[in-house]
Write an enzyme that holds these catalytic residues in place. Structure first.
Site, short mmCIF file in Angstrom:
data_model
loop_
_atom_site.label_atom_id
_atom_site.label_comp_id
_atom_site.label_asym_id
_atom_site.label_seq_id
_atom_site.Cartn_x
_atom_site.Cartn_y
_atom_site.Cartn_z
N SER A 132 80.60 45.80 20.53
CA SER A 132 81.32 44.56 20.81
C SER A 132 82.34 44.30 19.71
O SER A 132 82.10 44.64 18.54
CB SER A 132 80.35 43.37 20.89
N TYR A 146 73.85 37.96 16.74
CA TYR A 146 74.47 38.90 17.67
C TYR A 146 75.49 39.77 16.95
O TYR A 146 75.52 41.00 17.12
CB TYR A 146 75.14 38.13 18.82
#
Length: 237
Positions: A132, A146
């Protein structure tokens, strides 16, 4: 379109969103494709029927089950590690068990999956991790854990690229920005905020991520390794 005829391909986390688009892309290229799923049985069975791929129920948080699934596929040519989860919120109030499970799925599982795949991988194989852009940039509150998991992937990719390079095996991360999926829908409540950070103000389509995966996995990707291939519409620019 890259030809994957005769290639043994495994997609971890392939029943929905980006994973499903990758399954479609490699199957359309003639590959022998299998994919794992955890909870989306109906979606997995529908995708398998549509593409001719094999659906295998495997929880990526279960290390032994994950390793057994990969070992059972024999000598892979391509593995795409897409299974992941997202936990956002105030770090002072988030459930530590939820954070640990996210680390299990987003960090530990990709490492063990990549290593197990490499044990028997054919020469010039491809290991692709779906990371990501949040590994590079976390511009809003609540995403620390995250972002930690996605940044960890970067170190893993760089290290394993050196470990496996003498066999021609490449190891890369694809780092999407906002991508239209059930986890992050294009019309979701955070869409306007995310588009505000972007040069191209829309969510990516899962098919766009899949095309990048196919390029890296194809013959023209042979010298791309240890890299973070960001596809984010300028989110991290």
């Amino acid at each position: 379109m890259n030809d994957f005829t005769g290639k043994n391909i495994l997609i971890l986390g392939g029943s929905r969103g980006i994973g499903a688009a990758i399954v479609h892309r490699f199957a359309a290229g003639g590959g022998g494709v299998a994919f794992t799923y955890a909870g989306s049985r109906d979606a997995a069975e529908a995708l398998a029927a549509e593409t001719g791929a094999e659906a295998i129920r495997t929880d990526s948080a279960d290390r032994d089950a994950l390793i057994a699934t990969i070992a059972g596929r024999g000598a892979l040519d391509v593995i795409v590690i897409n299974a992941g989860t997202l936990v956002l919120g105030d770090p002072l109030t988030l459930d530590p068990d939820d954070i640990d499970r996210m680390i299990d799925i987003n960090v530990r599982a990709p490492y063990h999956a990549a290593v197990e795949a490499a044990r028997h991988m054919n020469a010039n194989g491809r290991i692709i991790v779906i990371g990501s852009v949040n590994g590079d940039r976390m511009p809003f509150a609540g995403g620390a854990a995250y972002a930690l998991t996605k940044a960890a992937m970067q170190g893993m990719v760089r290290g394993l690229a050196r470990d496996f390079g003498d066999r021609g095996i490449t190891v890369n991360s694809i780092q999407p920005g906002p991508t239209d999926s059930e986890m992050n829908p294009a019309e979701g409540p955070m869409a306007a905020t995310m588009h505000g950070f972007m040069a191209i103000k829309r969510h990516a389509r899962p098919q766009e991520i899949a095309e990048l995966a196919a390029y890296i996995a194809g013959p023209n990707g042979a010298m791309i390794t240890g890299s973070m291939q960001t596809i984010d519409g300028g989110f991290g620019a």
